[in-house]
Design a protein around this motif. Structure first.
Motif, PDB file in Angstrom:
ATOM      1  N   HIS A  53      14.670  30.398 -59.573  1.00 36.42           N
ATOM      2  CA  HIS A  53      15.485  29.927 -58.450  1.00 36.42           C
ATOM      3  C   HIS A  53      14.815  28.690 -57.877  1.00 36.42           C
ATOM      4  CE1 HIS A  53      17.922  29.823 -54.824  1.00 36.42           C
ATOM      5  NE2 HIS A  53      16.811  29.794 -54.111  1.00 36.42           N
ATOM      6  N   ARG A  54      15.546  27.596 -57.837  1.00 40.53           N
ATOM      7  CA  ARG A  54      15.009  26.322 -57.341  1.00 40.53           C
ATOM      8  C   ARG A  54      15.198  26.231 -55.833  1.00 40.53           C
ATOM      9  NH1 ARG A  54      14.725  21.041 -59.788  1.00 40.53           N
ATOM     10  NH2 ARG A  54      13.675  19.671 -58.306  1.00 40.53           N
ATOM     11  N   TYR A  55      14.139  25.911 -55.102  1.00 43.60           N
ATOM     12  CA  TYR A  55      14.200  25.767 -53.654  1.00 43.60           C
ATOM     13  C   TYR A  55      14.402  24.304 -53.272  1.00 43.60           C
ATOM     14  CZ  TYR A  55      12.319  30.512 -53.194  1.00 43.60           C
ATOM     15  OH  TYR A  55      12.135  31.873 -53.261  1.00 43.60           O
ATOM     16  N   MET A  56      14.989  24.099 -52.093  1.00 37.13           N
ATOM     17  CA  MET A  56      15.065  22.760 -51.523  1.00 37.13           C
ATOM     18  C   MET A  56      13.703  22.441 -50.923  1.00 37.13           C
ATOM     19  SD  MET A  56      18.105  21.555 -52.002  1.00 37.13           S
ATOM     20  CE  MET A  56      18.147  20.216 -50.810  1.00 37.13           C
ATOM     21  N   ALA A  57      13.040  21.421 -51.440  1.00 40.34           N
ATOM     22  CA  ALA A  57      11.690  21.087 -50.980  1.00 40.34           C
ATOM     23  C   ALA A  57      11.395  19.638 -51.295  1.00 40.34           C
ATOM     24  CB  ALA A  57      10.657  22.002 -51.649  1.00 40.34           C
ATOM     25  N   ARG A  58      10.254  19.161 -50.767  1.00 44.97           N
ATOM     26  CA  ARG A  58       9.855  17.771 -51.005  1.00 44.97           C
ATOM     27  C   ARG A  58       9.491  17.525 -52.457  1.00 44.97           C
ATOM     28  NH1 ARG A  58       7.569  18.893 -45.920  1.00 44.97           N
ATOM     29  NH2 ARG A  58       5.771  19.828 -46.954  1.00 44.97           N
ATOM     30  N   LEU A  77       6.645  34.998 -58.670  1.00 47.00           N
ATOM     31  CA  LEU A  77       5.675  33.944 -58.370  1.00 47.00           C
ATOM     32  C   LEU A  77       6.399  32.717 -57.845  1.00 47.00           C
ATOM     33  CD1 LEU A  77       3.452  34.098 -61.603  1.00 47.00           C
ATOM     34  CD2 LEU A  77       2.987  35.173 -59.388  1.00 47.00           C
ATOM     35  N   ILE A  78       5.700  31.922 -57.052  1.00 50.55           N
ATOM     36  CA  ILE A  78       6.166  30.610 -56.629  1.00 50.55           C
ATOM     37  C   ILE A  78       5.393  29.560 -57.415  1.00 50.55           C
ATOM     38  CG2 ILE A  78       6.427  29.007 -54.705  1.00 50.55           C
ATOM     39  CD1 ILE A  78       8.159  31.508 -54.489  1.00 50.55           C
ATOM     40  N   VAL A  79       6.112  28.677 -58.081  1.00 47.89           N
ATOM     41  CA  VAL A  79       5.488  27.634 -58.902  1.00 47.89           C
ATOM     42  C   VAL A  79       5.881  26.279 -58.339  1.00 47.89           C
ATOM     43  CG1 VAL A  79       5.174  26.716 -61.225  1.00 47.89           C
ATOM     44  CG2 VAL A  79       5.687  29.153 -60.907  1.00 47.89           C
ATOM     45  N   LYS A  80       4.873  25.436 -58.110  1.00 50.79           N
ATOM     46  CA  LYS A  80       5.116  24.120 -57.526  1.00 50.79           C
ATOM     47  C   LYS A  80       4.641  23.031 -58.483  1.00 50.79           C
ATOM     48  CE  LYS A  80       4.634  25.676 -52.718  1.00 50.79           C
ATOM     49  NZ  LYS A  80       4.069  25.338 -51.388  1.00 50.79           N
TER      50      LYS A  80
END
Length: 374
Positions: free
Chosen positions: A65-70, A84-87
């Motif tokens: 799931h893609r988040y709205m982020a910078r 997990l959160i992957v950045k």
């Protein structure tokens, strides 16, 4: 505030706070994303392979799931393990850094209090060749922004706990490597002066840039006075917005609050973090005055919790309220950038921000109730 805004980079700070925009060469007019970004689509199979190469193996990635982020941020879900959160790194080299990873590593070694440690996200990997950062997700959590939109809003226990966590963070003894390294000191979030050059004026954003710039300059004396009192004495988050505070929705977790997104953290003034929290409470109220859940009077609970873990004189609360005024100005700028004009809410934010900066004690009583400064 970004970690790239170091003390020598006054020009970047002026652009950030005054609404001056010089788009990078690889950005198309009217967009804020790199053309043809390699991370537009996240392939679950390839992501699983990259995670295993980093030593993080929870089996095949079922979905993302893609988040709205910078920058590109995804939630990866697995059949037999917690998500997990992957950045990925930021596409803009000036905004890209490994600040979140090194901050969490530093806090993991420096923070001893179990309440503070429980409020930190768990870092599982980072600093690989591709610049990925991998963090344990928090199952069953909701953001403070989501909770504030529900009937009844954020409950007092969560607000009290959140304030206590901020107090513990700001009271943490600053490690020597942080205190002595200029790279840990983001710029004071107010420029040396607020008068625009012709080139800056020509690159102002939005249709109402004139109005925004004039409003900023009208409180230049108050902003420069606030700048002169800046006291970089503690590790601060720099962006404790409602979207960056996770709450245990079920009320059964040992640690009911998690503070996420440490990309901007550094050595700074604790009053800025607290003012940031107050500012977002006011902004939420201005956007929807009909919603009792967004009433900024709830801020007293955050301050009460803060005082449970760290001394907070009334004078420091006044400084935090002034920073709340600064956040109102920046909230108006955000609308100008995203919408193209201030609109009614943006203009109201400017007026409220000016009044807070000019008379923080009276506005604290008006907005937050008489108990905030006592």
């Amino acid at each position: 505030m970004t970690a790239s805004l170091k003390a020598e980079d006054e020009s970047s700070l002026r652009c950030w706070i005054m609404g001056v925009r010089y788009p990078p060469a690889d950005i198309l007019p009217g967009t804020d994303a790199v053309v043809g970004s390699a991370e537009d689509e996240i392939d679950p199979v390839l992501l699983g392979e990259r995670l295993r190469a980093m030593g993080v193996d929870r089996g095949p990635v079922l979905r993302t799931h893609r988040y709205m982020a910078r920058r590109p941020v995804v939630r990866a879900e697995f059949a037999g393990g917690a998500p997990l959160i992957v950045k990925w790194p930021h596409y803009d080299a000036d905004l890209n850094s490994d600040n979140e990873r090194r901050t969490l590593e530093m806090l993991d070694s420096a923070a001893e209090d179990p309440t503070l440690r429980g409020a930190l996200p768990r870092l599982l990997g980072g600093g690989d060749a591709d610049g990925l950062t991998v963090i344990e997700a928090v199952p069953g959590a909701e953001t403070m922004a989501e909770a504030s939109r529900r009937a009844g809003g954020v409950d007092g226990v969560h607000l009290l706990h959140f304030g206590a966590v901020l107090g513990l963070l700001h009271g943490l003894p600053v490690p020597g490597e942080v205190r002595d390294d200029p790279g840990w000191r983001p710029h004071v979030p107010i420029p040396n002066g607020l008068h625009l050059t012709p080139d800056e004026y020509a690159h102002g954003c939005g249709l109402d840039f004139d109005h925004y710039a004039a409003s900023l300059q009208a409180v230049e004396r108050e902003l420069l006075e606030l700048r002169s009192t800046w006291n970089a004495c503690a590790v601060v988050h720099f962006d404790p917005s409602p979207d960056n505070v996770l709450l245990d929705a079920a009320g059964a977790a040992e640690h009911p609050v998690t503070l996420i997104d440490w990309e901007m953290a550094g050595l700074g003034d604790p009053a800025y973090d607290l003012g940031h929290v107050l500012g977002h409470m006011v902004s939420g109220h201005l956007r929807d005055m009909s919603a009792p859940a967004s009433r900024p009077a709830r801020a007293a609970r955050v301050v009460q919790g803060y005082r449970l873990t760290r001394d907070l004189p009334a004078g420091e609360v006044v400084r935090a309220v002034r920073f709340c005024g600064l956040i109102q100005l920046l909230s108006a700028l955000f609308r100008l950038e995203r919408i193209g004009s201030l609109g009614e809410v943006g203009r109201l934010s400017l007026r409220v921000g000016q009044r807070i900066l000019r008379d923080p004690e009276a506005m604290a009583d008006t907005l937050f109730g008489p108990g905030l400064l006592r």
